[in-house]
Design a protein around this motif. Structure first.
Motif, PDB file in Angstrom:
ATOM      1  N   GLU A  37       0.832  -1.207   0.000  1.00  0.00           N
ATOM      2  CA  GLU A  37       0.000   0.000   0.000  1.00  0.00           C
ATOM      3  C   GLU A  37       0.867   1.257   0.000  1.00  0.00           C
ATOM      4  O   GLU A  37       0.587   2.222  -0.710  1.00  0.00           O
ATOM      5  CB  GLU A  37      -0.951   0.002   1.207  1.00  0.00           C
ATOM      6  N   GLU A  38       1.947   1.246   0.803  1.00  0.00           N
ATOM      7  CA  GLU A  38       2.858   2.386   0.822  1.00  0.00           C
ATOM      8  C   GLU A  38       3.559   2.533  -0.532  1.00  0.00           C
ATOM      9  O   GLU A  38       3.748   3.650  -1.017  1.00  0.00           O
ATOM     10  CB  GLU A  38       3.903   2.220   1.927  1.00  0.00           C
ATOM     11  N   ALA A  39       3.932   1.423  -1.128  1.00  0.00           N
ATOM     12  CA  ALA A  39       4.598   1.461  -2.431  1.00  0.00           C
ATOM     13  C   ALA A  39       3.673   2.025  -3.504  1.00  0.00           C
ATOM     14  O   ALA A  39       4.094   2.829  -4.339  1.00  0.00           O
ATOM     15  CB  ALA A  39       5.084   0.071  -2.817  1.00  0.00           C
ATOM     16  N   ILE A  40       2.421   1.633  -3.475  1.00  0.00           N
ATOM     17  CA  ILE A  40       1.447   2.142  -4.444  1.00  0.00           C
ATOM     18  C   ILE A  40       1.238   3.641  -4.240  1.00  0.00           C
ATOM     19  O   ILE A  40       1.168   4.405  -5.208  1.00  0.00           O
ATOM     20  CB  ILE A  40       0.126   1.352  -4.359  1.00  0.00           C
ATOM     21  N   ALA A  41       1.187   4.082  -2.987  1.00  0.00           N
ATOM     22  CA  ALA A  41       1.083   5.515  -2.702  1.00  0.00           C
ATOM     23  C   ALA A  41       2.344   6.232  -3.207  1.00  0.00           C
ATOM     24  O   ALA A  41       2.266   7.355  -3.713  1.00  0.00           O
ATOM     25  CB  ALA A  41       0.888   5.749  -1.212  1.00  0.00           C
ATOM     26  N   GLY A  42       3.490   5.569  -3.083  1.00  0.00           N
ATOM     27  CA  GLY A  42       4.736   6.131  -3.593  1.00  0.00           C
ATOM     28  C   GLY A  42       4.709   6.298  -5.099  1.00  0.00           C
ATOM     29  O   GLY A  42       5.216   7.283  -5.631  1.00  0.00           O
ATOM     30  N   ILE A  43       4.123   5.351  -5.799  1.00  0.00           N
ATOM     31  CA  ILE A  43       3.981   5.457  -7.257  1.00  0.00           C
ATOM     32  C   ILE A  43       3.146   6.681  -7.610  1.00  0.00           C
ATOM     33  O   ILE A  43       3.493   7.444  -8.514  1.00  0.00           O
ATOM     34  CB  ILE A  43       3.353   4.179  -7.854  1.00  0.00           C
ATOM     35  N   GLU A  44       2.068   6.892  -6.908  1.00  0.00           N
ATOM     36  CA  GLU A  44       1.224   8.069  -7.167  1.00  0.00           C
ATOM     37  C   GLU A  44       2.001   9.353  -6.929  1.00  0.00           C
ATOM     38  O   GLU A  44       1.887  10.310  -7.703  1.00  0.00           O
ATOM     39  CB  GLU A  44      -0.041   8.024  -6.311  1.00  0.00           C
ATOM     40  N   LEU A  45       2.813   9.381  -5.879  1.00  0.00           N
ATOM     41  CA  LEU A  45       3.625  10.562  -5.590  1.00  0.00           C
ATOM     42  C   LEU A  45       4.673  10.774  -6.684  1.00  0.00           C
ATOM     43  O   LEU A  45       4.883  11.899  -7.141  1.00  0.00           O
ATOM     44  CB  LEU A  45       4.294  10.422  -4.227  1.00  0.00           C
ATOM     45  N   ILE A  46       5.320   9.703  -7.112  1.00  0.00           N
ATOM     46  CA  ILE A  46       6.309   9.806  -8.188  1.00  0.00           C
ATOM     47  C   ILE A  46       5.650  10.352  -9.453  1.00  0.00           C
ATOM     48  O   ILE A  46       6.202  11.218 -10.134  1.00  0.00           O
ATOM     49  CB  ILE A  46       6.964   8.434  -8.466  1.00  0.00           C
TER      50      ILE A  46
END
Length: 87
Positions: A37-46
């Protein structure tokens, strides 16, 4: 085909995101994420940063021709709102 994000297992029991160019070239590797979930949120931020983030050049200038590489790229404004090249 566009570039893509690859969600991978990190060696320390978490996850990382790899940004890959259309030809398969690795462009960037993210920080460590403890959960998917954190990684997916990181993708959105990137995605947000990559689409709107300014270019801030902290490298040395080697020639005047290199300054032309930044022509047309958005730079970060200073405190007064002026856009300048950081040294």
């Amino acid at each position: 085909m566009a570039g893509y994000f690859k969600l991978v297992d990190a060696h320390d029991d978490g996850f990382r995101v790899k940004l890959t160019a259309p030809d398969g070239t690795l462009v960037a590797v993210s920080t460590f994420y403890a959960t998917k979930e954190e990684a997916i949120a990181g993708i959105e931020l990137i995605r947000e940063i990559a689409g709107t983030g300014p270019v801030v050049d902290h490298s040395r200038v080697e020639s005047s021709e290199q300054d032309e590489l930044f022509f047309g790229l958005q730079s970060a404004p200073d405190r007064d709102g002026r856009v300048r090249r950081d040294a």
